[in-house]
Design a protein around this motif. Sequence first.
Motif, PDB file in Angstrom:
ATOM      1  N   SER A 143      13.486  19.043  -8.560  1.00  0.00           N
ATOM      2  CA  SER A 143      12.126  18.502  -9.145  1.00  0.00           C
ATOM      3  C   SER A 143      12.767  18.200 -10.672  1.00  0.00           C
ATOM      4  O   SER A 143      12.228  17.082 -11.353  1.00  0.00           O
ATOM      5  N   ILE A 144      13.444  19.237 -11.393  1.00  0.00           N
ATOM      6  CA  ILE A 144      14.108  19.118 -12.584  1.00  0.00           C
ATOM      7  C   ILE A 144      14.922  17.806 -12.818  1.00  0.00           C
ATOM      8  O   ILE A 144      14.730  16.957 -13.878  1.00  0.00           O
ATOM      9  N   HIS A 145      15.987  17.501 -11.776  1.00  0.00           N
ATOM     10  CA  HIS A 145      16.650  16.632 -11.702  1.00  0.00           C
ATOM     11  C   HIS A 145      15.888  15.241 -11.837  1.00  0.00           C
ATOM     12  O   HIS A 145      16.179  14.181 -12.562  1.00  0.00           O
ATOM     13  N   LEU A 146      15.127  15.088 -10.932  1.00  0.00           N
ATOM     14  CA  LEU A 146      14.095  13.770 -10.815  1.00  0.00           C
ATOM     15  C   LEU A 146      13.373  13.729 -11.962  1.00  0.00           C
ATOM     16  O   LEU A 146      13.318  12.449 -12.282  1.00  0.00           O
ATOM     17  N   GLU A 147      12.910  14.635 -12.530  1.00  0.00           N
ATOM     18  CA  GLU A 147      11.868  14.537 -13.757  1.00  0.00           C
ATOM     19  C   GLU A 147      12.898  13.915 -14.906  1.00  0.00           C
ATOM     20  O   GLU A 147      12.555  13.119 -15.597  1.00  0.00           O
ATOM     21  N   ASN A 148      14.016  14.439 -15.020  1.00  0.00           N
ATOM     22  CA  ASN A 148      14.981  14.028 -16.138  1.00  0.00           C
ATOM     23  C   ASN A 148      15.279  12.648 -15.868  1.00  0.00           C
ATOM     24  O   ASN A 148      15.557  11.783 -16.782  1.00  0.00           O
ATOM     25  N   MET A 149      15.586  12.297 -14.588  1.00  0.00           N
ATOM     26  CA  MET A 149      15.739  10.902 -14.345  1.00  0.00           C
ATOM     27  C   MET A 149      14.659   9.904 -14.709  1.00  0.00           C
ATOM     28  O   MET A 149      14.894   8.592 -15.202  1.00  0.00           O
ATOM     29  N   LYS A 150      13.523  10.251 -14.567  1.00  0.00           N
ATOM     30  CA  LYS A 150      12.458   9.724 -14.900  1.00  0.00           C
ATOM     31  C   LYS A 150      12.266   9.491 -16.359  1.00  0.00           C
ATOM     32  O   LYS A 150      12.054   8.283 -16.865  1.00  0.00           O
TER      33      LYS A 150
END
Length: 203
Positions: A143-150
């Motif tokens: 989720s951290i990776h996905l949040e940073n991409m967003k």
Amino acid sequence: MKAISDKKRVTVAITGASGAIYGVRCVQALLAEGHTVHFLLTSAAWQVLYYEMGVDTSDEQACLEELFGKWDHFHYHTQQDFSAPIASGSAKSDAMIIVPCSMGTLAKISHGISSNLLERAADVMLKERRKLIVVPRESPLSSIHLENMKRVSDLGGMIVPAMPGYYHNPKTMDDLINFVVGKVLDQVEVDHNLFTRWGDDSR
């Protein structure tokens, strides 16, 4: 040395994520078409070049010449060279590509941390509303990776995951690599013939 006409100025950065060949192929394609490339490598990226591509990285300059040749429009910068033109928004730059992009680098960019030239150059692209293309190469994604991409996407960056398509009927590893690189170059609006597009009569 080969002379070039006035074309795009693109920064390409390779981080320590697996898939250094994507970055190498991207630089090679840009140089071959006469575009100016400002090039960055993290210390981890040098290690990946050695382990994944088998190139001798003991002499960095020789390594770069082996991979890319000698061009007047190729400029290599070290990570702490904040005097480089790409560190300033006043310098002309059409796009920056981080390929592949590690999750650590992504996290710093998404939070505006500029501890080295790569991160500063990316920050410049975002603040100047210029094209920043991030090519993540990680699986699975937290989720951290996905949040940073967003976060980067919301700031105007483009996320282009290293996910090759198969509708062009790839036959070799090069076909898969070229597909990803071609999708990245599409975002920079650079012409190429790296893969067959859907609907192309040559299929």
